[in-house]
Design an enzyme around this catalytic site. Sequence first.
Site, PDB file in Angstrom:
ATOM      1  N   HIS A 161       0.759  -1.154   0.064  1.00  0.00           N
ATOM      2  CA  HIS A 161       0.082   0.082   0.121  1.00  0.00           C
ATOM      3  C   HIS A 161       0.906   1.199  -0.029  1.00  0.00           C
ATOM      4  O   HIS A 161       0.421   2.475  -0.102  1.00  0.00           O
ATOM      5  CB  HIS A 161      -0.816   0.088   1.248  1.00  0.00           C
ATOM      6  CG  HIS A 161      -1.993  -1.100   1.452  1.00  0.00           C
ATOM      7  ND1 HIS A 161      -2.832  -1.136   0.233  1.00  0.00           N
ATOM      8  CD2 HIS A 161      -2.285  -1.871   2.327  1.00  0.00           C
ATOM      9  CE1 HIS A 161      -3.611  -2.277   0.587  1.00  0.00           C
ATOM     10  NE2 HIS A 161      -3.272  -2.705   1.800  1.00  0.00           N
ATOM     11  N   ASP A 193      -4.326 -12.780   3.716  1.00  0.00           N
ATOM     12  CA  ASP A 193      -5.593 -12.285   4.477  1.00  0.00           C
ATOM     13  C   ASP A 193      -6.842 -12.801   3.573  1.00  0.00           C
ATOM     14  O   ASP A 193      -7.866 -12.129   4.131  1.00  0.00           O
ATOM     15  CB  ASP A 193      -5.519 -10.748   4.878  1.00  0.00           C
ATOM     16  CG  ASP A 193      -4.766 -10.038   3.793  1.00  0.00           C
ATOM     17  OD1 ASP A 193      -4.392 -10.545   2.602  1.00  0.00           O
ATOM     18  OD2 ASP A 193      -4.434  -8.827   4.267  1.00  0.00           O
TER      19      ASP A 193
END
Lengths: 347, 140
Positions: free
Chosen positions: A124, A246
């Site tokens: 990110h 995840d």
Amino acid sequence: MVLVVNQAYDDSGHEDSGHPERPERVSAVRAGIDDLHLGSDLIVVPDRVVTREELTRVHDSGYLEELAAYCYEGGGDLDQDTYATFSSWPVAKQAAGAGLAVIEELHRRGDGVGFVVTRPPGHHALRDRAMGFCLLNNIAVAAAALRSLGERVLIVDWDVHHGNGTQEIFWNDAEVLYVSTHQWPLFPGSGAASEVGGRLAIDRTVNIPLSPGATGDILRQAFDDIAAPVIDSFSPTWVLVSAGFDAHRADPMGDLHLTSNDFAAVASSVANFVPRPGRLAMFLEGGYDLDALRSSVHATLRSVLGEAVATEQSSRGEPRGDYVTRVQRDRLAAIEALYSSHDEEST
Amino acid sequence: MNTLRTIAVGYDGSSGSEAAVRWSLTLANATHSTVIVLHAIGLLEHLYTAYPRDVTPPAIVAMAKELAFDEQRLHWHVDDGDACSVLLRAGSSPLDADLLVVGSRGRGQRTGMLLGSTTLEVAEHTLTPLVIVPSRFEED
């Protein structure tokens, strides 16, 4: 085949009490690697310091100076999700350097698979901003280093969140192909199928957004039908993976329903595009349920090392109708629009 | 001609963001503009307690009533992402805000600085006019 991993380093100083991005994640990944019982086939490479030149290929120098100063002043919250501590700057530099060390060892050997066990994660992190638990974009630093050597780099990102930072950094780079499968809608809000790359790199970004609840069969079909033909024509000379775990059904950060075996299956598909031994390196991104993280890393590495996987079953869900067709349609429309606007400007 | 059709204001539940909403509603009352109250759902909020997507928070509704703001021109918009990215996106389609409004400081912001990091980042990157409302606005 050998597995090349980076040496463990002290990341305990980068921790915020109660935050899900915590040092225990690395312990879980190391346990998943230990479960492989590789013996002498496990190669641990020593630390490697990332240089300023290597960082500034992907990050603005002003951001790097600001982040370092913020940490040395004691740190704090960088945004609603992301923290930094006094130790975060050296820890983040260790993480970025670890990827380079693993790649250099793979290159020297001309064999093996790399796995970079680092935190904080990176995908990110934008050119000029920390975001989403990420400070430095580790995989982008590695891809840019390979680019500087004239390599054509495929980055596959199967974290449940879209890797907006990596996409932004290589948006207009035709020598890097970025392929992401992720839940959508979800943080960070980017990653629509219509995001296909900038004008200088049309079709060098492939986004495969998956609805909440999507299972492994959908992911594999989408990867094989949408991404594989693009990768095939790109012909990468190196393959890097933003390996977030995840998207596992037990992970609290997302709503996809993958199992460890699904990660193994998609890893196997990705491995088909590795041009020769020693050209595949995976980078830890997300993954916050420690048991799922351990089993998923184990299954993934067994798969790419060519061993049978016998952990959880692969997941299957309801038929999703023309899902792949819809994603393809959105992608092609965006590509056509980019070429049309380019033609109009040329005339 | 009224060109200030849509005001987008960031809201994270902090007193600074409440001041920004109050200022936006006051301005919109004068200009007959629409107000979009934006809320960004980050990673941690998704994990713990997310604001409902379809229900305007009672604090906003109460503020609108207090200021006699037409609720038909008040919209609650929740978007996935960090606050900076969500605010920057509001300036383009589909929201097409004509003005962005933020508080000087929000939740989870850097300490020891005059302005919060989200506010600074938005100011640095936005192509849409931006108003930064000091927290004291509410008190005055």
